[in-house]
Structure formats: C-alpha cells, structure tokens
Motif scaffolding. Structure first.
Motif, mmCIF file in Angstrom:
data_model
loop_
_atom_site.group_PDB
_atom_site.id
_atom_site.type_symbol
_atom_site.label_atom_id
_atom_site.label_comp_id
_atom_site.label_asym_id
_atom_site.label_seq_id
_atom_site.Cartn_x
_atom_site.Cartn_y
_atom_site.Cartn_z
ATOM 1 N N SER A 105 -6.371 -9.228 1.142
ATOM 2 C CA SER A 105 -7.376 -8.159 1.234
ATOM 3 C C SER A 105 -6.724 -6.866 1.404
ATOM 4 O O SER A 105 -7.093 -5.753 1.172
ATOM 5 C CB SER A 105 -8.388 -8.330 2.308
ATOM 6 N N GLN A 106 -5.505 -6.935 1.927
ATOM 7 C CA GLN A 106 -4.748 -5.649 2.486
ATOM 8 C C GLN A 106 -3.701 -5.219 1.373
ATOM 9 O O GLN A 106 -3.161 -4.191 1.387
ATOM 10 C CB GLN A 106 -4.156 -5.855 3.658
ATOM 11 N N GLY A 107 -3.742 -6.141 0.170
ATOM 12 C CA GLY A 107 -3.013 -5.575 -1.040
ATOM 13 C C GLY A 107 -2.044 -6.609 -1.540
ATOM 14 O O GLY A 107 -1.286 -6.291 -2.482
ATOM 15 N N MET A 108 -1.714 -7.836 -0.661
ATOM 16 C CA MET A 108 -0.735 -8.847 -1.037
ATOM 17 C C MET A 108 -1.129 -9.816 -2.166
ATOM 18 O O MET A 108 -1.435 -10.945 -1.867
ATOM 19 C CB MET A 108 -0.005 -9.587 0.303
ATOM 20 N N ASP B 238 4.998 -7.452 1.464
ATOM 21 C CA ASP B 238 4.250 -7.335 2.637
ATOM 22 C C ASP B 238 3.289 -6.287 2.399
ATOM 23 O O ASP B 238 3.060 -5.832 1.232
ATOM 24 C CB ASP B 238 5.567 -6.622 3.596
ATOM 25 N N THR B 239 2.396 -5.906 3.430
ATOM 26 C CA THR B 239 1.540 -4.816 3.404
ATOM 27 C C THR B 239 1.564 -3.538 3.299
ATOM 28 O O THR B 239 0.549 -2.909 2.756
ATOM 29 C CB THR B 239 0.469 -5.368 4.573
ATOM 30 N N SER B 240 2.682 -3.033 3.285
ATOM 31 C CA SER B 240 2.980 -1.706 3.426
ATOM 32 C C SER B 240 3.640 -1.192 2.018
ATOM 33 O O SER B 240 3.647 0.073 1.724
ATOM 34 C CB SER B 240 4.377 -1.241 4.123
ATOM 35 N N THR B 241 3.888 -2.239 1.033
ATOM 36 C CA THR B 241 4.417 -2.002 -0.278
ATOM 37 C C THR B 241 2.940 -1.644 -1.290
ATOM 38 O O THR B 241 2.205 -2.743 -1.185
ATOM 39 C CB THR B 241 5.190 -2.848 -0.833
ATOM 40 N N THR C 272 12.682 -8.596 -8.225
ATOM 41 C CA THR C 272 12.283 -8.518 -6.915
ATOM 42 C C THR C 272 11.089 -7.710 -6.552
ATOM 43 O O THR C 272 10.960 -6.818 -6.857
ATOM 44 C CB THR C 272 13.646 -7.978 -5.876
ATOM 45 N N VAL C 273 10.016 -8.873 -6.110
ATOM 46 C CA VAL C 273 8.979 -8.127 -5.938
ATOM 47 C C VAL C 273 8.621 -7.123 -4.881
ATOM 48 O O VAL C 273 9.254 -7.113 -3.694
ATOM 49 C CB VAL C 273 7.744 -9.261 -5.370
ATOM 50 N N GLY C 274 8.200 -5.752 -5.472
ATOM 51 C CA GLY C 274 7.943 -4.891 -4.484
ATOM 52 C C GLY C 274 9.325 -3.709 -4.672
ATOM 53 O O GLY C 274 9.351 -2.681 -4.195
#
Length: 214
Positions: A111-114, A35-38, A26-28
């Motif tokens: 660009s925010q990490g996803m 999402d952008t917070s992980t 499971t990704v994350g």
C-alpha cells in the motif's frame, strides 16, 4: 551431414543474438531500488519490456518479492502468491508476452507503493520520435487565380502591306491580266451573208463547168 551442421550453426547464432539483444531491467533504476522510497510507477512507465529481457529485484532482508494475480495486485493481497522470492537479488526472465504483477509481502509495503505491473511485448520496439515542428511541411497558401490576359489590340493592316493596294499585283483588280484577251469574231450581218452566198454559188458553178469540160 553438411545440412545438419548448417542448421546447428544457425541455431547457435540465433541464441547468441537473442542473448545479446536481451535487456536487464533493475527495478527502481540506478538511483532507486525495490523499496518504499522509490517511485516505482514512474520507473515502470519509463521502461519498455520485451520477451527475452530480465527483471532484476535487489532488496534488503526486510523486503521480499511476490508474483500475484491482477486482483491481488490491485487489493495488495499477500495470502496466495503465485511465486515468492526472498534471496535479495531476484532475477525473473520475461519469457512470454503479457502482463505480470509483483508486490512486496511485508505488511503495509504494498500500500506504500511497492507494487508494479509489467507489460511484456512480443518484440522490442523503440519509442517513435515525434517529428519536430521544423520538419513538418509548411502549408503554403493556395495561389490565387491568375488574372485573365487582356486580348491584344487588333492592328489594321497598313495600305502598303495589303495586296489590293500594291500596283501591278496579280490580286489587284486594276492590274492588267497576264493572259492576252481572246478576240471574239464579230457576227455576220445580212448583207455579208448575201455576198457570201453569191461567192459560194459562183464557185460551185465554176467547178461544174471545169468538170463538164473534162
């Protein structure tokens, strides 16, 4: 018929074993998601992906999943994806070894990490445990060369133990020989020789006289 039945059973067993050994990623992770917070890069680094595993994306409607090329992954390019998923619970089977690239198509999210890079291995290989320092063999110092043994002092034989000093010993030069000495006959002098010749002549003369008398 029996051979065919055996082959079918072996194939079924192999399929069940593959399903049992397959892992779902499971990704994350359990505490994160798509999402952008992980911190997705750290999550990918902690995983080992193998052929037969499943990659699971769980996300809200403001996200999606795009499978892209390496160039589009590196540049966050969303205009020409290989695959697009928007169902919110996307399961992608990893069917072949190699690298695959996924990004979020929402503007600015890549660009925010996803964005993730998945490297699928041919077989599942558990990480090798590095040996603890206590299990490593300790290097023992090389032993110094042993001191050379000093030769034992020579002891002179005591007079009592030497065969020459023992009286009566057969090796002693002073001891009498066990064999009786051979007595050599003394040589005849000239006078004895004359007497011997005279006796011999008289004997022959006496023998001749006896023979003539017969």
């Amino acid at each position: 018929m029996a051979v065919l039945r055996t082959l079918v059973c072996l194939t079924a067993i192999g399929m069940f074993m593959e399903l049992a050994m397959a892992a779902n990623h499971t990704v994350g992770g359990a505490s994160g998601g798509w999402d952008t917070s992980t911190d997705l890069q750290s999550w990918v680094a902690s995983q080992t992906f193998a052929v037969g595993d499943n990659l699971i994306f769980q996300y809200t409607p403001n996200h999606d999943v795009l499978e892209v090329t390496k160039a589009d992954h590196d540049s966050c390019q969303t205009s020409s994806p290989l695959q697009t998923y928007t169902d919110g619970n996307t399961v992608i089977p990893l069917t072949s070894p190699g690298k695959r690239y996924f990004i979020c198509g929402t503007l600015g999210h890549c660009s925010q990490g996803m964005q993730i890079e998945i490297d699928t291995l041919a077989t599942s290989t558990p990480p090798s445990a590095s040996p603890s320092p206590s299990s490593l063999p300790s290097a023992s110092p090389s032993p110094s060369s042993p001191p050379s043994a000093s030769p034992a002092p020579e002891t002179s034989p005591s007079p009592a133990n030497t065969p020459e000093s023992a009286p009566g010993s057969p090796l002693s030069p002073d001891a009498p020989s066990a064999e009786s000495p051979t007595l050599a006959s003394p040589p005849l002098s000239s006078a004895n020789k004359s007497s011997f010749r005279t006796c011999l002549t008289l004997g022959f003369g006496l023998v001749l006289m006896v023979l003539l008398a017969l």
